[in-house]
Design an enzyme around this catalytic site. Structure first.
Site, mmCIF file in Angstrom:
data_model
loop_
_atom_site.group_PDB
_atom_site.id
_atom_site.type_symbol
_atom_site.label_atom_id
_atom_site.label_comp_id
_atom_site.label_asym_id
_atom_site.label_seq_id
_atom_site.Cartn_x
_atom_site.Cartn_y
_atom_site.Cartn_z
ATOM 1 N N TYR A 155 0.893 -1.120 0.248
ATOM 2 C CA TYR A 155 -0.005 0.007 0.217
ATOM 3 C C TYR A 155 0.615 1.056 -0.177
ATOM 4 C CZ TYR A 155 -3.647 3.275 1.617
ATOM 5 O OH TYR A 155 -4.358 4.342 1.708
ATOM 6 N N ALA A 157 4.069 1.612 -0.880
ATOM 7 C CA ALA A 157 4.634 1.897 -2.215
ATOM 8 C C ALA A 157 3.932 2.391 -3.434
ATOM 9 C CB ALA A 157 5.264 0.378 -2.659
HETATM 10 P P1 NAP Z 1 -13.301 2.741 0.903
HETATM 11 O O1 NAP Z 1 -14.339 3.422 1.813
HETATM 12 O O2 NAP Z 1 -12.815 1.359 0.924
HETATM 13 O O3 NAP Z 1 -13.918 3.226 -0.717
HETATM 14 C C1 NAP Z 1 -12.839 2.658 -1.711
HETATM 15 C C2 NAP Z 1 -13.501 2.884 -3.153
HETATM 16 O O4 NAP Z 1 -12.691 2.876 -4.172
HETATM 17 C C3 NAP Z 1 -14.970 2.451 -3.241
HETATM 18 O O5 NAP Z 1 -15.677 3.432 -4.038
HETATM 19 C C4 NAP Z 1 -14.527 1.331 -4.216
HETATM 20 O O6 NAP Z 1 -15.663 1.049 -4.884
HETATM 21 C C5 NAP Z 1 -13.353 2.010 -5.020
HETATM 22 N N1 NAP Z 1 -12.750 1.018 -5.601
HETATM 23 C C6 NAP Z 1 -11.846 -0.060 -5.072
HETATM 24 N N2 NAP Z 1 -11.164 -0.793 -6.142
HETATM 25 C C7 NAP Z 1 -11.673 -0.183 -7.304
HETATM 26 C C8 NAP Z 1 -11.167 -0.467 -8.562
HETATM 27 N N3 NAP Z 1 -10.005 -1.400 -8.970
HETATM 28 N N4 NAP Z 1 -11.754 0.418 -9.402
HETATM 29 C C9 NAP Z 1 -12.650 1.157 -9.385
HETATM 30 N N5 NAP Z 1 -13.021 1.606 -8.057
HETATM 31 C C10 NAP Z 1 -12.277 0.984 -6.998
HETATM 32 O O7 NAP Z 1 -11.869 3.780 0.986
HETATM 33 P P2 NAP Z 1 -11.780 5.030 1.693
HETATM 34 O O8 NAP Z 1 -11.182 5.106 2.820
HETATM 35 O O9 NAP Z 1 -12.744 6.089 1.053
HETATM 36 O O10 NAP Z 1 -10.443 5.377 0.602
HETATM 37 C C11 NAP Z 1 -10.371 6.229 -0.475
HETATM 38 C C12 NAP Z 1 -9.049 6.753 -1.064
HETATM 39 O O11 NAP Z 1 -8.437 7.128 0.212
HETATM 40 C C13 NAP Z 1 -8.091 5.205 -1.547
HETATM 41 O O12 NAP Z 1 -7.386 5.679 -2.407
HETATM 42 C C14 NAP Z 1 -7.397 5.006 -0.135
HETATM 43 O O13 NAP Z 1 -6.324 4.542 -0.251
HETATM 44 C C15 NAP Z 1 -7.136 6.558 0.331
HETATM 45 N N6 NAP Z 1 -6.888 6.941 1.808
HETATM 46 C C16 NAP Z 1 -7.867 6.517 2.948
HETATM 47 C C17 NAP Z 1 -7.208 6.504 4.040
HETATM 48 C C18 NAP Z 1 -8.027 6.464 5.277
HETATM 49 O O14 NAP Z 1 -7.656 6.418 6.385
HETATM 50 N N7 NAP Z 1 -9.387 5.944 4.882
HETATM 51 C C19 NAP Z 1 -6.067 7.216 4.242
HETATM 52 C C20 NAP Z 1 -5.277 7.866 3.418
HETATM 53 C C21 NAP Z 1 -5.641 7.351 1.888
HETATM 54 P P3 NAP Z 1 -16.757 -0.192 -4.509
HETATM 55 O O15 NAP Z 1 -17.714 0.563 -3.716
HETATM 56 O O16 NAP Z 1 -17.513 -0.580 -6.064
HETATM 57 O O17 NAP Z 1 -16.017 -1.407 -4.168
#
Ligand code: NAP
Length: 247
Positions: A155, A157
């Site tokens: 993740y 990386a």
């Molecule tokens: P989340 O609630 O798990 O939601 C993930 C989203 O990504 C969902 O809408 C999912 O779609 C979509 N997704 C996953 N794989 C996909 C693919 N191959 N193609 C298209 N859509 C895809 O995640 P989140 O916490 O909101 O995170 C959003 C972003 O912020 C991510 O990039 C994550 O790495 C980053 N981030 C999050 C945090 C945190 O603490 N939460 C911190 C730093 C960075 P489906 O609903 O269809 O599955």
């Protein structure tokens, strides 16, 4: 901040941070394409919230890791609206594990979604933005891209790679007035972080100067700013949204 007449695509817009970004961009006047991979019901709920915010949009399903499906879907939405102004590469997943136990497929899938997926979207959208002589690309990286995190080699990386992608594209696309930036959220309260135990949360909270987890809206506000005209002289930057957890 107004995004009137702008067209946006938010990958992973069905849940969490992506959902808030869709609602904020649409509330500011953009037409928002809400991408999702599997969860159509959640994507429809985002569309409902977009409407509630007085905006409009459309759900669009594709897996960002699939080069062809991504290219076809983005070409189709550009044909439909005649342009694309804002691309938010937010789709992401994590498959944590210590290095010695990490399976090849868990390394590969996380890189394919988080990093290669963003590359696919940038490549598919860039030509239209170049022709328009303007656009915004906002990549959702992570604090762990900068700090590292045990158990998240794949993740971190992928998210560090996104920063390299951001800075290179910022230089490459600047002559066409396209700004490319990244946001690096800390710990945000979403499905992705819901698996943590109460004990793990408490421990992390001790290290956050602002003494709370972030909300999806904390991140969405910064994305909205970067997408707006007010941010027209900002490119190649990584903006931390982490309550002071990492400085
Ligand atoms: P989340 O609630 O798990 O939601 C993930 C989203 O990504 C969902 O809408 C999912 O779609 C979509 N997704 C996953 N794989 C996909 C693919 N191959 N193609 C298209 N859509 C895809 O995640 P989140 O916490 O909101 O995170 C959003 C972003 O912020 C991510 O990039 C994550 O790495 C980053 N981030 C999050 C945090 C945190 O603490 N939460 C911190 C730093 C960075 P489906 O609903 O269809 O599955």
């Amino acid at each position: 901040m107004t995004l009137k007449d702008k067209v946006a695509l938010v990958t992973g817009g069905s849940r969490g941070i992506g959902r808030s970004v869709c609602v904020r961009l649409a509330g500011a006047g953009a037409f928002v394409f809400i991408n999702y991979a599997r969860n159509e019901e959640a994507a429809r709920e985002t569309l409902r919230l977009v409407g509630q915010a007085g905006g409009s949009g459309k759900i669009v399903r594709f897996d960002v890791a699939d080069d062809r499906a991504t290219a076809e879907a983005i070409a189709a939405l550009i044909r439909e609206k005649g342009r694309i102004d804002i691309l938010v590469n937010n789709a992401g997943e994590s498959r944590d594990g210590l290095l010695v136990r990490m399976k090849e497929q868990d390394w590969g899938r996380v890189l394919d979604t988080n990093l290669t997926g963003a590359f696919h979207c940038c490549r598919a959208a860039a030509y239209a933005m170049m022709k328009q002589r303007g656009g915004r690309i906002i990549n959702v990286s992570s604090l762990v891209a900068l700090s590292g995190n045990a158990g998240q080699a794949n993740y971190s990386a992928s998210k560090a790679g996104l920063i390299g992608l951001t800075k290179s594209l910022a230089r490459e696309l600047a002559p066409r007035a396209i700004c490319v930036n990244a946001v690096a959220p800390g710990l945000i309260d979403t499905d992705m972080t819901s698996a943590m135990t109460e004990e793990q949360r408490e421990k992390i909270l001790e290290g956050i100067p602002l003494s709370r987890l972030g909300t999806p809206d904390d991140v969405a506000g910064v994305v909205l700013f970067l997408a707006s005209d007010e941010a027209g002289y900002i490119t190649g930057q990584v903006i931390g949204v982490n309550g002071g957890l990492y400085m």
